[in-house]
Scaffold this active site. Structure first.
Site, mmCIF file in Angstrom:
data_model
loop_
_atom_site.group_PDB
_atom_site.id
_atom_site.type_symbol
_atom_site.label_atom_id
_atom_site.label_comp_id
_atom_site.label_asym_id
_atom_site.label_seq_id
_atom_site.Cartn_x
_atom_site.Cartn_y
_atom_site.Cartn_z
ATOM 1 N N LYS A 272 1.767 -2.800 8.981
ATOM 2 C CA LYS A 272 2.949 -1.951 8.863
ATOM 3 C C LYS A 272 4.147 -2.764 9.323
ATOM 4 C CE LYS A 272 4.950 2.493 10.227
ATOM 5 N NZ LYS A 272 4.720 3.779 10.938
ATOM 6 N N ASP B 181 3.266 15.161 12.263
ATOM 7 C CA ASP B 181 3.401 14.764 10.863
ATOM 8 C C ASP B 181 2.033 14.679 10.191
ATOM 9 O OD1 ASP B 181 4.875 14.170 8.610
ATOM 10 O OD2 ASP B 181 4.998 12.023 9.029
ATOM 11 N N LEU C 169 0.808 -1.218 0.000
ATOM 12 C CA LEU C 169 0.000 0.000 0.000
ATOM 13 C C LEU C 169 0.835 1.259 0.000
ATOM 14 C CD1 LEU C 169 -2.619 -1.090 2.691
ATOM 15 C CD2 LEU C 169 -2.977 -0.962 0.224
ATOM 16 N N PHE D 146 10.070 4.562 8.212
ATOM 17 C CA PHE D 146 10.311 3.492 9.176
ATOM 18 C C PHE D 146 9.864 2.126 8.694
ATOM 19 C CE2 PHE D 146 10.443 7.173 12.007
ATOM 20 C CZ PHE D 146 11.594 6.895 12.720
ATOM 21 N N GLY D 147 9.155 2.063 7.564
ATOM 22 C CA GLY D 147 8.712 0.758 7.108
ATOM 23 C C GLY D 147 7.755 0.824 5.941
ATOM 24 N N VAL E 193 3.832 -0.646 4.273
ATOM 25 C CA VAL E 193 2.482 -1.024 4.669
ATOM 26 C C VAL E 193 1.885 -1.925 3.596
ATOM 27 C CG1 VAL E 193 0.208 -0.199 5.362
ATOM 28 C CG2 VAL E 193 2.231 1.165 5.889
ATOM 29 N N GLY F 9 7.126 4.298 4.101
ATOM 30 C CA GLY F 9 7.557 5.482 4.827
ATOM 31 C C GLY F 9 8.976 5.321 5.313
#
Length: 404
Positions: free
Chosen positions: A126, A234, A96, A101-102, A104, A99
Site C-alpha cells: 500500500k 469502514d 490491485l 489514502f493511496g 495497492v 483508495g
C-alpha cells in the site's frame, strides 16, 4: 531522481522521530499494563525489532521474531512492482486497487528477499499518497500511515490482514502486507469473470463468520472496563479480502478508532466523519462512533452475500441496499419496540412468524444453487436486525458472532 535522493537523505530519520514522539498518542497504543488479550503483542511499536533489507537492527528487549517488521527500501519495492505500474493486474500490471489514502500493488517477493517472508510468492504494497511540501502538519498521509501501521502491528488475528513491514525512505510511505489471491469480496461478487465460479452457500457463511470474528476481536481488544473498544468504521466488501481457500481477512485498518461500547454509554463523537456512505449507520454521519456502527456495516455486507447485489447500484430502483431490503421485506420485520430478547431467540421467533419461501427465493442470489433456505432466511433476519435505524435496537457483534 534528485527528489527521491532528498527523501532518502532526510525523511528516514524524520519518520522515526515522529513515531517515537507521538506513538503513545496514536489510537491503537496500549501500554503493557493495559494489555488485555494474550493474542496481541504486549510491546509498543517503539520497541519492535526492525529487519532492514541490508542488515538486522537487533532489539535486546524483544526476543519474539513474530514481533519483527521488515523495513523495506522504497527502491526495492518500486523495482518489485514494475515501477508501481498504473496498469491493473488483469491488464498485465501490478495495481490491485486504489483508495482515498493511496494505491495497492502486488509485489513479487523474488525481487525482494523471499527468506524474510516465509517463502510467499507475492505481498501487497500500500503506497500512501505523497504529501504536498506545504503540508507541514502531516494531517493526511503520514498520520494515516502511522495509525494504520500501529493498529496492524498491535492487532494479530487470523482474520485480519497480516503485516510484514513498511518503507519510509522514499517519496511515498508504504505498508507491506500479505497478498490474498482471490482479491476483495466486492470484486469476487460483482466483477464478472468467466472463469470465476459463484460462492457456495457454505463459503458465504464462512466469510461472514470470519469477519464477525475479526470485528469481535477489535471490539473486545481491551476488556478491563477502563478502555474504549476499537471500531473499524469502514467495514465493506471492498475491505474484505479472500485467500486461496476463500477464507476472509478484514483489511484497511487505517480508520480504526476508539468508540463507545454500546448505546448505554456516553457517546464518543468525532468531528471527522469517515467511512463509505452506503455502508454507514445513520448516526455515523453525525460523528457518533460506537461498536453499533460496525454492526450496521456488517449487516449490509451480509445482505450483499445473501442477495448477490452490490450495496449501491444506480440502476436499481432502490439504489442502496438498506432501502432495497426495506422495500422487499421491511413491513414484515419492522420493530416498534426495543429488542429485549436474546438475539438467537428473537431470530427464531421472527422466522416462525414470517417464514415465506417465495419471498426468500426471490431475494437470494440466483447464482448460488445450494442454499439452505431455512438458515438463509434466519441470516436475512439477522441482517435486518443489524441494519436497524436506531442503534439501541441493533445487536452487538458479540451477539452476532454467537449466532454462528
Amino acid at each position: 531522481k534528485s527528489s527521491t535522493d532528498d527523501h532518502n537523505n532526510n525523511d528516514g530519520d524524520d519518520i522515526v522521530k515522529v513515531s517515537e514522539q507521538n506513538w503513545t498518542d496514536l489510537p491503537g497504543y496500549r501500554s503493557r499494563a493495559t494489555m488485555a488479550r494474550p493474542t496481541a503483542p504486549n510491546e509498543s511499536l517503539m520497541s519492535f525489532t526492525t529487519i532492514d533489507c541490508d542488515h538486522v537492527i537487533s532489539n535486546q528487549n524483544n526476543k519474539d521474531s513474530a514481533d519483527s517488521l521488515i523495513r523495506f527500501s522504497y527502491q526495492n519495492l518500486r523495482n518489485a512492482t514494475n515501477n508501481f505500474s498504473s496498469k491493473n493486474l488483469t491488464d498485465g500490471g501490478t495495481k490491485l486497487g486504489e483508495g482515498s489514502f493511496g494505491e495497492v500493488f502486488r509485489c513479487a517477493t523474488a525481487l525482494l528477499n523471499p527468506f524474510r517472508i516465509n517463502d510467499v510468492k507475492f505481498v501487497a504494497v500500500k503506497r500512501f499518497k505523497q504529501l504536498p511540501v506545504e503540508n507541514s502538519d502531516n494531517s493526511n498521509g503520514r498520520d494515516e500511515f502511522l495509525a494504520e501501521l500501529n493498529i496492524m502491528y498491535h492487532f494479530r488475528h487470523p482474520n485480519l490482514v497480516k503485516l510484514y513491514g513498511y518503507s519510509d525512505d522514499g517519496p511515498n510511505l508504504c505498508i507491506v502486507t500479505e497478498y490474498l489471491e482471490n482479491g476483495s469480496l466486492h470484486n469476487y461478487l460483482f466483477d464478472r469473470q468467466p472463469n470465476r465460479r459463484p460462492l457456495s452457500f457454505a463459503e458465504r457463511v464462512r466469510i461472514v463468520t470470519d469477519i464477525a470474528d475479526a470485528i469481535v476481536y477489535l471490539h473486545t481488544y481491551s476488556n478491563l472496563g477502563m478502555d474504549k473498544p476499537f471500531v473499524h468504521r469502514d467495514i465493506k466488501s471492498a475491505n474484505i479480502l479472500l485467500d486461496e481457500q476463500i477464507r476472509a481477512r478484514l483489511g484497511d485498518l487505517g480508520l480504526v478508532r476508539q468508540g463507545s461500547n454500546s448505546n448505554m454509554e456516553t457517546t464518543i463523537v468525532t468531528q471527522t466523519v469517515k467511512g463509505t456512505s452506503v455502508y454507514m449507520a445513520p448516526e455515523a454521519f453525525r460523528g457518533d462512533v460506537s461498536v453499533k456502527v460496525d454492526t450496521f456495516s456488517f449487516g449490509v455486507v451480509l445482505l450483499e452475500l445473501l442477495t448477490g447485489m452490490a450495496a449501491f447500484d444506480p440502476n436499481r430502483e432502490e439504489s442502496d441496499m438498506v432501502s432495497y431490503i426495506d422495500e422487499m421485506i421491511g413491513d414484515e420485520f419492522d420493530q416498534t419496540n426495543d429488542r429485549n430478547n436474546n438475539l438467537i431467540e428473537s431470530i427464531e421467533q421472527t422466522y416462525q412468524r414470517w417464514n415465506n419461501p417465495i419471498k426468500i427465493v426471490q431475494i437470494l442470489d440466483h447464482k448460488c444453487h445450494d442454499w439452505n433456505q431455512q438458515l438463509a432466511a434466519k441470516l436475512m433476519i439477522l441482517a435486518k436486525c443489524c441494519i436497524e435505524q436506531r442503534k439501541r435496537n441493533r445487536p452487538t457483534m458479540i451477539e452476532v458472532f454467537h449466532f454462528f
